[in-house]
Scaffold this motif. Structure first.
Motif, short mmCIF file in Angstrom:
data_model
loop_
_atom_site.label_atom_id
_atom_site.label_comp_id
_atom_site.label_asym_id
_atom_site.label_seq_id
_atom_site.Cartn_x
_atom_site.Cartn_y
_atom_site.Cartn_z
N ASP A 1 -5.89 -5.69 -1.31
CA ASP A 1 -6.10 -4.66 -1.19
C ASP A 1 -5.81 -3.94 0.28
O ASP A 1 -6.96 -4.57 1.29
CB ASP A 1 -7.36 -4.03 -1.59
N ARG A 2 -4.76 -3.28 0.77
CA ARG A 2 -4.60 -2.92 1.95
C ARG A 2 -4.42 -1.34 2.06
O ARG A 2 -3.89 -0.66 2.83
CB ARG A 2 -2.91 -3.34 2.19
N ALA A 3 -5.13 -0.50 1.09
CA ALA A 3 -5.08 0.80 1.02
C ALA A 3 -5.75 1.48 2.30
O ALA A 3 -5.28 2.35 2.93
CB ALA A 3 -5.85 1.56 -0.25
N ILE B 1 -1.42 0.92 -6.47
CA ILE B 1 -2.45 0.95 -5.43
C ILE B 1 -3.78 1.17 -5.80
O ILE B 1 -4.87 0.33 -5.26
CB ILE B 1 -2.21 2.47 -4.41
N PRO C 1 0.73 -1.33 0.21
CA PRO C 1 0.06 -0.06 -0.06
C PRO C 1 0.81 1.36 0.19
O PRO C 1 0.14 2.37 0.05
CB PRO C 1 -0.74 -0.16 1.16
#
Length: 370
Positions: free
Chosen positions: A354-356, A229, A222
């Motif tokens: 997805d680690r945003a 991203i 991220p």
């Protein structure tokens, strides 16, 4: 056949540089620690790394690994680095250790075993805000935006008299304005390399990369490039998260052009100099999110504009590449649209975590988002 050591050569830019250098007839050795944040917990040799590239799994902060990697090497491309403005603002010791101590370890080894050429990856982040034009036509280096204005959602740059400033291309002559730990790290890497190179007779160049994009970028990291991203969000059927109002402008350059710039720098007769590596064009972050959603077939996933500001972020910065063209012969060959279509093809069969939002929550918890 000349041998080039690429530190961090199993990563995004490094693997493309390896391809370009192999194509130019070089023997390639890679030193990479296969960081889990980039390569996953298995830490396996990436499939995309050319078979002809020798891989030494080791850390640039380890003097023994570095000395081993330098044996028989003629030139060095130093790309190994912890990347990302946001993370650098709280993982400070780690960033200083990897970026600054790692570079120091490499330079001490080079002092004992000099090579013909050293090229170090620097970053556009060292500029802080890019150059601007005032209402009277003069060129100015904007001051850092006051936190009070940012909290009120006043994102744009203003002159001392309150008049708006117009962003213009930023040349290498602009004085650094270090607004993040990452920016400080990259400037330290650049200056340490140039200083040591001059002292020990090693022809040294620094390349200031702007926003690099293309296939092989770590999609589950991220803190990597903004396009990766956004791609991770879109692959998980989530809208891209855009900070501020999305109208901040950046310079996006394709990774193959960056790899070619690395080859040009390694072969250049220039020394003790810095060069911008960008496209010379600017695009808003919001338009980037919309373009990527379109080419990925997800135009319904409109970007979510957060209206929030991250510590260390700047408003506008894009490259003046006239110096690089004149002295290195560098000119971008991959258009943004072509590169974006290629990226969409690559992403079609990729899986990303997805680690945003998790990263944003971490920054919020630490008071680094306003």
């Amino acid at each position: 056949m000349a041998r080039v050591l690429i530190t961090g050569g199993a990563g995004f830019i490094g693997s493309h540089a390896a391809d370009a250098l192999l194509g130019a007839g070089y023997d390639i050795r890679v030193l990479d620690n296969l960081s889990p944040q980039v390569h996953g917990t298995t830490r396996k040799r990436p499939d995309y790394l050319a078979d002809d590239a020798e891989l030494i799994v080791g850390d640039v902060t380890d003097p023994i690994a570095v000395e081993r990697a330098l044996r028989g090497v003629d030139k060095v491309l130093h790309l190994a680095s912890a990347v990302g403005v946001g993370q650098s603002m709280y993982d400070i010791a780690s960033y200083v250790q990897i970026n600054e101590l790692g570079t120091a370890v490499l330079l001490e080894a080079l002092a004992k075993r000099p090579v013909g050429k050293l090229v170090v990856a620097s970053s556009m982040s060292i500029y802080g805000e890019g150059l601007c034009r005032a209402s009277d036509g003069t060129t100015v280096a904007p001051a850092e935006r006051p936190i009070g204005r940012l909290r009120q959602g006043d994102w744009e740059l203003h002159a001392d008299d309150g008049q708006p400033l117009e962003p213009v291309p930023t040349p290498e002559t602009k004085q650094p304005a270090l607004s993040s730990i990452y920016a400080l790290n990259k400037y330290a890497q650049e200056r340490m390399s140039l200083i040591t190179g001059k002292a020990y007779g090693i022809s040294t160049l620094a390349l200031r990369f702007f926003n690099v994009f293309g296939p092989r970028q770590a999609l589950s990291n991220p803190y990597t490039g903004v396009l990766a991203i956004f791609a991770s969000r879109l692959l998980n059927e989530r809208p891209p998260l855009v900070f501020e109002d999305g109208l901040q402008r950046r310079d996006f350059v394709h990774v193959r052009d960056v790899a070619r710039a690395c080859v040009l720098a390694l072969e250049s007769q220039q020394t003790d100099a810095v060069y911008n590596v960008g496209s010379g064009q600017s695009r808003s972050i919001l338009s980037i999110a919309q373009d990527l959603a379109r080419v990925m077939g997800r135009p319904n996933l409109q970007a979510e504009v957060t209206g929030k500001y991250r510590a260390g972020d700047i408003r506008h910065c894009f490259a003046d590449i006239s110096h690089s063209k004149a002295e290195l012969g560098f000119a971008p060959s991959v258009s943004f649209d072509t590169g974006l279509d290629e990226l969409a093809t690559y992403l079609a069969d990729q899986i990303a975590e997805d680690r945003a939002e998790q990263a944003t929550e971490e920054l919020l918890r630490r008071g680094l988002v306003a």
